[in-house]
Enzyme design. Sequence first.
Site, PDB file in Angstrom:
ATOM      1  CG  ASN A   1      -2.325  -0.480   0.854  1.00  0.00           C
ATOM      2  OD1 ASN A   1      -2.988   0.124   0.027  1.00  0.00           O
ATOM      3  ND2 ASN A   1      -2.727  -1.583   1.438  1.00  0.00           N
TER       4      ASN A   1
ATOM      5  CG  ASN B   1      -7.242  -8.888   0.271  1.00  0.00           C
ATOM      6  OD1 ASN B   1      -7.865  -9.920   0.001  1.00  0.00           O
ATOM      7  ND2 ASN B   1      -6.246  -8.455  -0.465  1.00  0.00           N
TER       8      ASN B   1
ATOM      9  CB  CYS C   1      -7.814  -2.930   7.875  1.00  0.00           C
ATOM     10  SG  CYS C   1      -9.499  -2.308   7.720  1.00  0.00           S
TER      11      CYS C   1
ATOM     12  CG  ASP D   1     -10.752   1.746   2.288  1.00  0.00           C
ATOM     13  OD1 ASP D   1      -9.978   2.714   2.156  1.00  0.00           O
ATOM     14  OD2 ASP D   1     -11.080   0.997   1.352  1.00  0.00           O
TER      15      ASP D   1
ATOM     16  CD1 TRP E   1     -14.555  -1.013   4.401  1.00  0.00           C
ATOM     17  CD2 TRP E   1     -14.952   1.177   4.242  1.00  0.00           C
ATOM     18  NE1 TRP E   1     -14.258  -0.634   3.133  1.00  0.00           N
ATOM     19  CE2 TRP E   1     -14.499   0.696   2.992  1.00  0.00           C
ATOM     20  CE3 TRP E   1     -15.280   2.528   4.385  1.00  0.00           C
ATOM     21  CZ2 TRP E   1     -14.344   1.549   1.886  1.00  0.00           C
ATOM     22  CZ3 TRP E   1     -15.143   3.360   3.291  1.00  0.00           C
ATOM     23  CH2 TRP E   1     -14.661   2.875   2.046  1.00  0.00           C
TER      24      TRP E   1
ATOM     25  NE  ARG F   1      -8.086  -6.187   6.099  1.00  0.00           N
ATOM     26  CZ  ARG F   1      -7.214  -6.291   5.094  1.00  0.00           C
ATOM     27  NH1 ARG F   1      -6.354  -7.281   5.082  1.00  0.00           N
ATOM     28  NH2 ARG F   1      -7.194  -5.405   4.128  1.00  0.00           N
TER      29      ARG F   1
ATOM     30  CE  LYS G   1     -16.949  -0.341   0.345  1.00  0.00           C
ATOM     31  NZ  LYS G   1     -16.535   0.094  -0.992  1.00  0.00           N
TER      32      LYS G   1
END
Lengths: 549, 600
Positions: free
Chosen positions: B249, B274, B337, B339, B341, B343, B379
Amino acid sequence: MEFAELIKTPRVDGVVLHRPFMPTVEGTLCLTGHHLILSSRQDNTEELWLLHANIDSIEKRFVGSLGTIIVKCKDLRVIQLDIPGMEECLNIASSIEALSTLDSVSLMYPFFYRPLFEVIEDGWQLFVPEEAFKDLESMTDEWRLSEVNKDFSVCPSYPSLLTVPKDIDDESLCKAASFRHGGRFPVLSYYHKKNGMVMMRAAQPLTGTNGRRCKEDEKLINATLCAGKRGYIIDTRTIAVAQQAKARGGGFEQEANYPQWRRIHKAIERSNVLQESLIKLVESCNDQSHSMDRWLSKLEASNWQSNVKEILTTACLAAQCIDREGASVLVHGTEGTDSTLQVTSLAQIILDPSCRTIRGFEALIEREWLQAGHPFQQRCAQSAYSNGKPRSEAPVFLLFLDCVWQILRQFPCSFQFNENFLIMLFEHTYASQFSTFLGNSVAERVKLLLSQKTVSLWSWVNRPQELERFLNPLYEPNNLVIWPSVAPQSLQLWEGVFLRWNRSTKCLDEAYQEMVHIIEYNKELQNKVNSLRRQLAQLETEDSPLQTP
Amino acid sequence: MEHIRTPKVEQVKLLDRFSNKSVIGTLHLTATHLIFVESNSTSAQEIWILHHHIASVEKLSLTTSGCPLLIQCRNFRLVHFVIPRERDCHDIYSSLLRLLRPVSYDELYAFSYNPKQNDQQREEGWQLIDLAAEFERMGVPCDQWQLTDVNREYKVCETYPRDLYVPITASKPIIVGSSKFRSKGRFPVLTYFYQEKKAAVCRCSQPLSGFSARCLEDEHMLQAISKSNHNSRYIYVMDTRPKLNALANRAAGKGYENEDNYSNIRFQFVGIENIHVMRGSLQKLLEVVGTRSLSMTDYLVGLENSGWLRHIKAIMDAAIFLAKAVTVEGASVLVHCSDGWDRTAQVCALGSLLMDPYYRTIKGFMVLIEKDWISFGHKFADRCDQLDPDPKEVSPIFTQFLECVWQLTEQFPQAFEFSEWFLIQIHEHVHSCQFGNFLGNSQRQREVLQLKERTYSLWAHLLSEKQNYLNPVYSPSFAESHPVLEPSTQACHFKFWRNMYHQYDRSMHPRQSILKQVLTFKESNRELEGTVQALKTKLQKFGVSTSPLKEDAPASTDGERTVEGSSATENGYGELTGSFGSKNEPAVVTLEFGVARMTC
């Protein structure tokens, strides 16, 4: 021989005992002829009493002058003793080794054990073949009790009384016996009251490479068929293994000679393979690594769950033939003392509700395992931690118990006993103060004079005080045939045995107690309601509202 | 309804997934459901499948008996129909294809579902869960933590809720600065406060650190979190990703906290994979357990290769790490993690559940989901494939959370007020789109959709049938002796959750259910207690003083109950199956409290 000769150091002070999920205890270690005892000599502290016979193997370790003995038990528990002093430690270790590997049966603890309870109901008299035959006679007159084996000469591993078709005389039985491995000619194992079908068991026929046949054997098993009906022979070995057996004089029933029978081969492993499976399973359960992949691959590699599935599937198949297809069944493997008994006994649990009661299950073990000649002493001489090369050890009976546990899991209300009962039986087959599982056959037990000299497990278990622990609070008699699922997703690892010592069971035990409490409270309330109703009814009929009782 | 060409097909065969059994019946297609009604009038089972539950429809090649239609559902139901005429099959197939791909939110079932409640009842349903009250319960606001209005208009972070709790020393410029340095603006905020040690669990997304970037406001923010806890000189920063992913990342200008720039942090990777890995893993798991005549070896090897239980254990390990840091060390922990939302939601929610017995009650569990999942913008619409989906966004993240909770209920049978059927029912409705709670991806979106005005709340519905979800051996006093759960993390204590992944495959379940039986006893105890009271009152009218319990002779307690035998053929023991006709079997008990009973 005197036990004292084997005990080099009878007592050591300052020994520390470590047990999984229990506080450590410091105290005095004592060795007696049959026990390893650790006592803290304080009130309220639990003492350890371990039968030498329960010890599977030991390991020694030294750090400076502090010795450590790891004791691995046949019930799969592992404990650790820290012993100050190198010499004491070595002495204790070699004494334990000697005492836990005594070969002579007559030196076993049951011959020295004196019960502290009064034997009210003698377990030796509980399950005699004559009684079982009386039950059979009330349902059918097609069978008779033969004394052909009364001196154990026709078949050394069979009991003296055997249930055989009425029309077959003893002479034919002898001829059939000579055609079956170890003289184990086909005998009745189970009569299905619902449709009159039967299950028989035997050892493999001795057809050999040149296809020997035996008219008496054919006549014997055909006598169990109704006119025009076909039956099934369930051979617990694969066809390949059965073929190979011919070279050693064994074999299987040829279609040509047994036209009324359809043969089905299954693949239950032989006993030496099963022992290997147990060792691997226990090793993976004790693996302290927390890797999921490692655990699953080791569990798979042990093959234990596959063995459970195969045995259960075969038993279901036998039950299906009898109950669903209305056909009689003959079950055998090679010797007819291992996989055969797994199948015949499990099939009865599926088919016969009485086998799911405590008494009925005890009777089943007597009939299908003890009297049927399962060599308990050989099979249970060592367990999963033995270092030596296995001789004839094998967890055949443990696998049977595991399968029963699987059915119990799926029908938790249909058994009078609970999981503890099965675990208790497992423990007593490997080490016990009772002699029920000593010896390899009825003949051996008679010779050892067990019923005169020792106490039966059943004499103890069936006392109401003991039974309480083994009763299933959810039990409601279920008269139906119970078909378990044999899908791998439905079968579980028997945690109560295999993970018993590497987890704390406190939370699970308390939850179980809570369940018992809810059910008992229900009975109490029912009684209360009934008594209040009676009281009320009485008052109403007396019609004298002002009078107090 | 315009998309339905053939509303009814007769003589449809329904094949059993794991045996050779089949039944004949009629297939109905409605605007919301696909319904199969068995023709045999004695048993006449009905299967109702909500269109939203359908994950895929497959038309297989024509056979002599008809045209096979394979329907796979998100609740792991799999049905296999054979439709006599290919034309009918094609009609059903193409209607379903359209129906299971709603193009706008308005088409979702929640907007047409009407449980016959008035507006007031509907409103009350939505008011059941109040997150402000929840933070109050934790002891927030307090002298160290305050409510900030910085996100009142969703201007700082549109995927966060309006109400956020931050350290009192974190000023608005710090918050705004920090949010600019975090993916999607998700700056560190409070999600759980462990009052006993004044330690906080905070959550955020990854920092936009790249290889060397730093942000003073963000560093201040972490400093402020650290300062708010006097019990510990350091805070833990848990990056729930595997280190490799975090490293990768950095190339995209994201990454993880550099310990040199942040004073007093202890940085820790915990290695949860992920969403794509998790999706693949579940796919593999379902393939394995969906195999007919599965051997034990293939099952165990497949279970291992799917990696599913390994992932479950990784989440559990992370949650245990979090709970230990907070409860034992008294340290505050910041979890993120990428984002923040997926993990992050798993670890924060599960960690809180380990620390706080309230979340193990029915109401508390709803609050927990509402807080860490719904309000913080997991989400759901994307992950659960609600609307015109991107298959790459779908992932069983929430399912994994439910499974972790189930694994805990297995280790601590008395710790939870609810049984597994509660978890399964929630899972059912996360996908059903029958209630408004899980629609959309964020609070903001939910407000735009006016869900509180136009749909009903699942929580009210579940509470109304609470009886079905109770754990009969639940012990409130267990919470006192075990305020913090310390589960074993040995691999052998993780099990395959049969009742979730085979909920609809009856032949695999125990034929008698201990849970159901004990619930019945408990229910009966309550009734009997009432009866005893009533009888005593009557007796008192006769002037009789009533005796305490437990002095009467035992009386018969036999109650007739049907027992179950199930069938031999259903289980497929081999050889004989198929060679003899199958016969009628005694009915199998229905274990599914969890079956969604939908109203049309």
